[in-house]
Structure formats: structure tokens, C-alpha cells
Design a protein around this motif. Structure first.
Motif, PDB file in Angstrom:
ATOM      1  N   THR A 157      24.134   3.400 -12.329  1.00 38.64           N
ATOM      2  CA  THR A 157      24.528   4.353 -13.373  1.00 38.64           C
ATOM      3  C   THR A 157      24.083   5.749 -12.974  1.00 38.64           C
ATOM      4  O   THR A 157      23.078   5.917 -12.267  1.00 38.64           O
TER       5      THR A 157
ATOM      6  N   GLU B 255      24.229   9.952 -14.708  1.00 39.77           N
ATOM      7  CA  GLU B 255      24.678  10.922 -15.694  1.00 39.77           C
ATOM      8  C   GLU B 255      25.104  12.187 -14.976  1.00 39.77           C
ATOM      9  O   GLU B 255      24.383  12.690 -14.110  1.00 39.77           O
TER      10      GLU B 255
ATOM     11  N   ASP C 284      23.171  -1.174 -26.721  1.00 35.25           N
ATOM     12  CA  ASP C 284      21.744  -0.852 -26.704  1.00 35.25           C
ATOM     13  C   ASP C 284      21.447   0.627 -26.477  1.00 35.25           C
ATOM     14  O   ASP C 284      20.335   1.084 -26.766  1.00 35.25           O
ATOM     15  N   HIS C 285      22.417   1.342 -25.894  1.00 34.97           N
ATOM     16  CA  HIS C 285      22.213   2.755 -25.519  1.00 34.97           C
ATOM     17  C   HIS C 285      20.973   2.918 -24.646  1.00 34.97           C
ATOM     18  O   HIS C 285      20.195   3.860 -24.801  1.00 34.97           O
ATOM     19  N   ASP C 286      20.791   2.004 -23.725  1.00 33.13           N
ATOM     20  CA  ASP C 286      19.644   2.005 -22.829  1.00 33.13           C
ATOM     21  C   ASP C 286      20.142   1.965 -21.393  1.00 33.13           C
ATOM     22  O   ASP C 286      20.479   0.909 -20.863  1.00 33.13           O
ATOM     23  N   GLN C 287      20.176   3.144 -20.764  1.00 31.86           N
ATOM     24  CA  GLN C 287      20.702   3.232 -19.399  1.00 31.86           C
ATOM     25  C   GLN C 287      19.752   2.612 -18.383  1.00 31.86           C
ATOM     26  O   GLN C 287      20.177   1.984 -17.420  1.00 31.86           O
TER      27      GLN C 287
ATOM     28  N   LEU D  54      20.006  -1.208 -17.675  1.00 34.46           N
ATOM     29  CA  LEU D  54      21.230  -1.739 -17.080  1.00 34.46           C
ATOM     30  C   LEU D  54      20.987  -2.213 -15.651  1.00 34.46           C
ATOM     31  O   LEU D  54      21.505  -3.246 -15.227  1.00 34.46           O
TER      32      LEU D  54
ATOM     33  N   LYS E 208      27.030  -3.637 -22.796  1.00 31.45           N
ATOM     34  CA  LYS E 208      25.598  -3.666 -23.098  1.00 31.45           C
ATOM     35  C   LYS E 208      25.075  -2.264 -23.402  1.00 31.45           C
ATOM     36  O   LYS E 208      24.262  -2.075 -24.314  1.00 31.45           O
ATOM     37  N   TYR E 209      25.552  -1.273 -22.642  1.00 35.84           N
ATOM     38  CA  TYR E 209      25.093   0.096 -22.891  1.00 35.84           C
ATOM     39  C   TYR E 209      25.546   0.576 -24.268  1.00 35.84           C
ATOM     40  O   TYR E 209      24.754   1.180 -25.004  1.00 35.84           O
TER      41      TYR E 209
ATOM     42  N   VAL F 133      29.302   4.369 -14.741  1.00 33.11           N
ATOM     43  CA  VAL F 133      28.801   3.015 -14.497  1.00 33.11           C
ATOM     44  C   VAL F 133      29.616   2.419 -13.362  1.00 33.11           C
ATOM     45  O   VAL F 133      30.839   2.274 -13.478  1.00 33.11           O
TER      46      VAL F 133
END
Length: 375
Positions: A212, A214, A197-200, A203, A193-194, A179
């Protein structure tokens, strides 16, 4: 990569070459392959592309220039043999296939930009299309002619897997969400927030200036800052905010994979890939040897005379190859990677395997059409 330039085959080709006549009908023709002409414009176009990556005002010696032209002519002769083989099999590249391939290239450029590049790079569109047709012919030859002849037995695959078991070893790796943002506070809020929510995807919407990404990182390839930041973290936990020259970043550990050897079922696609490359190379060389043995190939007497008058290069080496050593490899430009980020090939554990040519959707870069097309 399947190679056109096989030294022993090219030496055989050198003995087969005769001389074109000096008649006016042959003006501009540097060679004939079973009566079909190869023009000086093709040779010059290929050489211009070959020199496209040269830097500065480098001027090659006469001998080097002659060697380069001989090498390119050898490729053009083989490409013409491939085209003729497809014609005999009623598999010739159609005008519609050529048009679709050109449209695919043009779609990668803004409207009008493709033609502008041609002008700026002094590329003749007719010559470019001719070389694109050669490229498509070689691709079709491998897919529809050679590939159809090749079968891979499961016993071969098992033996290859056993003999190359080290290729399928995967060291410990980590999957990390990076991030980044312009300020420490913004990165902290984005990470919070991630983790909640685990929502990339959201963001970037919630924090417009946050990026972001991975990545997969091998344990042994971690940089010192990343190793310290990730040390002791469990999946689902985030590091402190780090500062680098690009701004601020935090690392979220998503997954930690232990070292392992790929089981046979998972390794099979990679085994098949490596065996296929080897068999395609052999099939191509076998076909080319036969094609050369029966082909009527003639080279312009002007080129023959140039070779015979050379004090440094024996005539047989000049037809058509003329080189005493392999040409220097040009390192391709690559985008910088995150520390420890694996490529797809590295993750697969095999670095030299090549699968069936043309897997997936391919785009033909403008600056690559007309170079060694990889068979």
C-alpha cells in the motif's frame, strides 16, 4: 542553492592571482591562499569526483581539461578562504566533528562496505576526509556566521507574498491510497478489509504480498487510467481493480482538495525560505568580495604558463575559471513517481526556494562529498 561560482567574483580573483615559486618546497602545490597550500592531489581528487558520472571512454580535450581544473581550483580557493575565516572566529571544524560526520556516512553502509567502496572507486580516504572537512566548514560558515547576520522583516514577507501570489496557488488535488498485489482476488480482499477497518498498516500483515502507498495527485496530472478509475468517486470509496505491467492495483479515494491559494499564515514558511536564500546569496558574495580583496592568493607558475601559452583561451579567463560557458548540467537519477504524485516542493507551491542550509538531518553521500557543496 547558494553558488560558489559567481562569474564577476571569479574574474576579480583572476586579477589577484600571482605565481608560486618553482622551488622544491612547492612541489605538489598548485596554489597558496594566504600562505596555506592547495595540493595537486586535492585538485586531482576533485576532478576524479567531477568525472565520476561520465559514461564510456570519453577523453576531454586539453582545453576542456584545463578549464575543468581551473574551475575546481577556484572552488578550492574559496573553500580555503572559508576555512580560514572560521579559524579567525574560533569556529574551526574540530576533529570530533569530522569523526562524527564520517561515522554518519559509514552508518549508511553495511559493515566493511564503506572501505570496500573506497577501494573499488579508487578514492583516497585522506583526500576524502579533507574534502569532508571543507564541506563541514562551509555548512558551519553559513549556519553560524552568515545566517546570524540575516533578519527577515514581516513587511518584506508580506511584499514577497503579494508579488509572488501565483507561487502559492494550489490546484485541485486528490489524496489516494494505492493497493497493489499479485492477483485480482488478493487486491479485492485487501481493499474490503481497509474499507472496513481503515487500517493501512495491518494490510501488509494480513496480506503479506499486498503493498500500500499513499500519494497526492494533482487533478491535471492524472494518467488516463487513474482519471477514469477515480472519476465520480467520493472520499472513502474504492475503484475497480486495474491491471498494469506491475500486477493489479485498486485506488481508494481518501480526500479531495479544492483549488485554493495558500493564506499568508500557511505561506510564510515558504516566503521565509525564498527570502533567506536570496539574502544568504547576497551575504556570501559580499563576504567573498571582501575576502578576495585582502587575500594573498598565488597559483603555480606551471598553471600560469599553461594559460599564457593557450591560443584559444585568454590568460585572465584561465585564472582560475577558464570557461567560456557554464558546464553542462548532469541530470540526477530519480526514482519514478506515481502518475500525478507531487513532491513536497510542489505541494508548497514554490519550486525555487531554498531554506536555511542544513535543515533537518542530513547524510553526506559518499559520491557527493568533494563536489560543489552548495554554498
Amino acid at each position: 542553492m547558494i553558488k560558489l561560482r559567481n562569474i564577476s567574483v571569479l574574474l576579480l580573483l583572476a586579477f589577484l592571482l600571482g605565481a608560486c615559486s618553482g622551488d622544491s618546497d612547492d612541489m605538489g602545490i598548485v596554489a597558496r591562499v594566504n600562505g596555506e597550500p592547495i595540493y595537486l592531489t586535492q585538485l586531482e581528487f576533485q576532478h576524479d569526483q567531477f568525472q565520476a558520472d561520465s559514461v564510456g571512454t570519453y577523453v576531454p580535450s586539453v582545453e576542456k581539461l584545463r578549464n575543468e581544473y581551473g574551475e575546481i581550483l577556484a572552488d578550492l580557493i574559496v573553500q580555503e578562504l572559508v576555512v580560514q575565516e572560521l579559524g579567525r572566529r574560533d569556529l574551526a571544524v574540530t576533529d570530533e566533528e569530522l569523526r562524527e560526520a564520517e561515522e554518519t556516512v559509514r552508518k549508511d553502509y553495511p559493515e566493511g562496505a564503506f572501505d570496500q567502496v573506497l577501494v573499488e572507486e579508487y578514492i583516497d580516504l585522506k583526500a576524502w576526509r579533507r574534502q569532508l572537512r571543507y564541506y563541514l566548514a562551509q555548512k558551519k560558515f553559513f549556519h553560524q556566521v552568515l545566517r546570524a547576520q540575516i533578519k527577515i522583516d514581516y513587511k518584506e514577507a508580506e511584499k514577497y507574498y503579494r508579488d509572488h501570489i501565483s507561487d502559492f496557488y494550489l490546484p485541485e488535488s486528490l489524496r489516494v491510497l494505492v493497493v497493489r498485489g499479485p492477483s485480482r482476488e488478493l487486491v479485492v480482499k485487501a481493499v474490503e478489509k481497509y474499507l472496513k477497518d481503515h487500517d493501512q498498516v495491518n494490510l501488509a500483515t494480513a496480506f503479506g504480498e499486498v503493498e500500500t502507498r499513499e500519494v497526492v495527485v494533482r487533478e491535471g496530472r492524472l494518467s488516463a487510467p487513474w482519471r477514469n478509475a477515480l472519476g465520480g468517486l467520493k472520499p472513502g470509496q474504492a475503484s475497480d481493480v486495474l491491471t498494469d505491467r506491475f500486477g493489479f492495483e485498486a485506488l481508494v479515494l481518501l480526500e479531495r482538495s479544492e483549488a485554493k491559494v495558500l493564506p499568508p499564515a500557511q505561506a510564510y514558511p515558504l516566503v521565509e525560505e525564498a527570502l533567506l536564500e536570496k539574502k544568504l546569496q547576497h551575504a556570501f558574495e559580499e563576504w567573498l568580495s571582501g575576502a578576495l580583496a585582502s587575500a594573498d592568493i598565488k597559483v603555480s607558475e606551471h598553471l600560469l604558463n599553461a594559460a599564457e601559452n593557450s591560443d584559444d583561451v585568454p590568460p585572465v579567463e584561465m585564472l582560475p575559471d577558464g570557461r567560456e560557458s557554464e558546464p553542462e548540467a548532469v541530470e540526477p537519477d530519480v526514482m519514478p513517481e506515481e502518475p500525478g504524485v507531487e513532491s513536497d516542493a510542489e505541494q508548497g507551491g514554490m519550486h525555487d526556494g531554498l531554506g536555511e542550509p542544513g535543515q533537518g538531518d542530513e547524510t553526506i553521500p559518499l559520491d557527493q562529498v568533494g563536489e560543489d557543496t552548495g554554498i
